[in-house]
Design an enzyme around this catalytic site. Structure first.
Site, short mmCIF file in Angstrom:
data_model
loop_
_atom_site.label_atom_id
_atom_site.label_comp_id
_atom_site.label_asym_id
_atom_site.label_seq_id
_atom_site.Cartn_x
_atom_site.Cartn_y
_atom_site.Cartn_z
N ASN A 147 -70.90 -8.09 22.15
CA ASN A 147 -71.21 -9.48 21.79
C ASN A 147 -71.80 -10.26 22.97
O ASN A 147 -71.81 -11.49 22.95
CB ASN A 147 -69.97 -10.19 21.24
CG ASN A 147 -68.79 -10.16 22.20
OD1 ASN A 147 -68.92 -9.77 23.36
ND2 ASN A 147 -67.63 -10.57 21.73
N ARG A 285 -63.92 -17.82 30.23
CA ARG A 285 -62.49 -17.94 29.92
C ARG A 285 -62.03 -19.33 30.35
O ARG A 285 -62.42 -19.84 31.40
CB ARG A 285 -61.67 -16.87 30.65
CG ARG A 285 -61.82 -15.46 30.07
CD ARG A 285 -61.28 -15.38 28.65
NE ARG A 285 -61.39 -14.05 28.07
CZ ARG A 285 -62.40 -13.62 27.31
NH1 ARG A 285 -63.42 -14.43 27.05
NH2 ARG A 285 -62.39 -12.40 26.80
N GLN A 314 -54.94 -19.52 23.97
CA GLN A 314 -55.64 -19.53 22.69
C GLN A 314 -54.72 -19.01 21.61
O GLN A 314 -54.19 -17.91 21.77
CB GLN A 314 -56.93 -18.69 22.78
CG GLN A 314 -57.94 -19.31 23.72
CD GLN A 314 -59.32 -18.66 23.68
OE1 GLN A 314 -60.27 -19.26 24.13
NE2 GLN A 314 -59.44 -17.44 23.17
N HIS A 333 -62.96 -20.42 19.88
CA HIS A 333 -63.63 -19.29 20.55
C HIS A 333 -64.45 -18.50 19.52
O HIS A 333 -64.01 -17.51 18.95
CB HIS A 333 -62.57 -18.39 21.20
CG HIS A 333 -63.14 -17.44 22.19
ND1 HIS A 333 -62.37 -16.74 23.09
CD2 HIS A 333 -64.41 -17.04 22.43
CE1 HIS A 333 -63.13 -15.97 23.85
NE2 HIS A 333 -64.38 -16.12 23.45
#
Length: 400
Positions: A147, A285, A314, A333
């Protein structure tokens, strides 16, 4: 038989899609640079389907059932009473996405004596205590490059969204207004600005390549300097450290891994080194940036805008200050979990599992920890250590 514990995000609130906006996704064979896409023996999904949810199961259900393995899929991952905590002690394999990470802390690894393999369905394994995994002999893998381009596209979108003041302008339309002056009072051209990336690996370099046509001045810092030919091609200025680069930049984008050396890198002191009114974009991050320093810099005007889709922990607690701070462009995210990316990382997880069960070597580029030490992509990108501290705060998301 192995027990595979898979942590994925919740299904859509309106239920799993019965149809999709598009009939499929473009077929790719190789990433930029030549690395091939995942090559499992088979897949049990149609590329372009929603796979990263509990119902999607990363397309693994049929395969694991036919192989005689047990698959447990849950989104309930945080806190001592979570499904993940209950199912972990006898799990052989844990699969987790960076977007909804199952934090494998030292304490959790100690509670899982059978655990031998941790797979990141995506890129970025900082939700695993790598030091503890090395000590325990747990293999850690991720689907490198799956990704990276997805994230780089998201970065460019967010840079333009901040600089051109897109989100507030869109909101005026939603509210029925035509407030041009309010929209353009914080809108600028990107052309001619100095843009720098902290990290110039697959994502950072892809961002630089995509920004080149905007006629900006490009800067970068990385522990691994790029070849001179690439610097010349893109007109890059190299800086030995982030602290050296940020004073020169109007826009800074963070594209480096999280490990102890980068944790809290953008604190109040680093932000003070930036130009007043600079923009900061973080799709790496959340823990690389100091939560309170970012919010304070937006309040004071030291930062003109902050955007990103990474938080810590998260999911972020509902009272996280990044939800309500001014001039932000935050999303959950999502940058690396497009339907296109999901097809690649689901296929990559299938490839890793096939190799593991058939006792074939896992691709070197997918390895983070192997045989008690950093390996493959992990040896290039990480330092041995632990960045999971504080992850227990994710449980607050459910309580608030």
């Amino acid at each position: 038989m192995a027990k595979v514990l898979c942590v994925l995000y919740d299904d859509p609130v309106d239920g799993h899609p019965k149809s999709y906006a598009r009939d499929g996704i473009p077929k790719l064979d190789r990433y930029p640079g030549g690395q091939t896409l995942p090559t499992p023996k088979a897949i049990d999904f149609h590329p372009g389907e929603l796979l990263g949810t509990v119902s999607g199961e990363l397309g693994l259900g049929k395969y694991l059932e036919e192989q005689g393995h047990a698959l447990v899929v849950t989104s309930d991952k945080d806190g001592p009473n979570s499904v993940f905590e209950r199912e972990l002690p006898d799990a052989d394999i844990v699969i987790s996405q960076p977007f909804w990470p199952a934090y494998l802390t030292r304490e959790r690894i100690a509670k899982a004596p059978k655990l031998k393999l941790a797979i990141t369905a995506g890129v970025g394994s900082d939700h695993v205590d790598l030091a503890a995994a090395m000590e325990r002999g747990v293999t850690v893998t991720e689907v490198s490059y799956c990704n990276s381009i997805s994230v780089s596209e998201h970065v460019v979108m967010m840079i333009l969204g901040l600089v051109r003041n897109y989100l507030p302008s869109y909101q005026w339309v939603v509210k029925g207004g035509w407030n041009i002056a309010d929209c353009v009072a914080r809108s600028y051209d990107l052309e001619g600005m100095h843009v720098g990336t902290v990290g110039a690996g697959r994502i950072g370099l892809a961002v630089l390549r995509r920004l080149k046509p905007f006629d900006v001045k490009l800067h970068y810092t990385d522990r691994h300097r790029l070849p001179k030919s690439v610097e010349k091609e893109l007109g890059l200025t190299f800086h030995p450290a982030a602290a050296d680069m940020v004073p020169a930049c109007d826009v800074v984008t963070i594209n480096c891994p999280l490990h102890p050396e980068t944790e809290n890198l953008f604190d109040a002191a680093m932000i003070a080194r930036m130009k007043r009114g600079a923009y900061l974009v973080n799709t790496a991050r959340g823990k690389i940036c100091n939560r309170d320093a970012i919010a304070a810099a937006l309040q004071s005007g030291q930062l003109a805008g902050y955007a990103g889709d990474v938080w810590f922990p998260q999911p972020a607690p509902r009272d996280h200050p990044w939800r309500t701070m001014p001039y932000h462009g935050m999303t959950p995210h999502t940058s690396g979990s497009s339907l296109s990316a999901q097809a690649r990382y689901a296929a990559g997880v299938r490839e890793i599992l096939e190799c593991w069960f058939e006792q074939r070597p896992i691709r070197e580029e997918y390895l983070i920890v192997d045989r008690g030490k950093l390996a493959g992509a992990g040896a290039h990108s990480y330092s041995a250590g632990n960045a999971t501290g504080g992850s227990e705060e994710a449980a607050k998301f459910k309580r608030m």
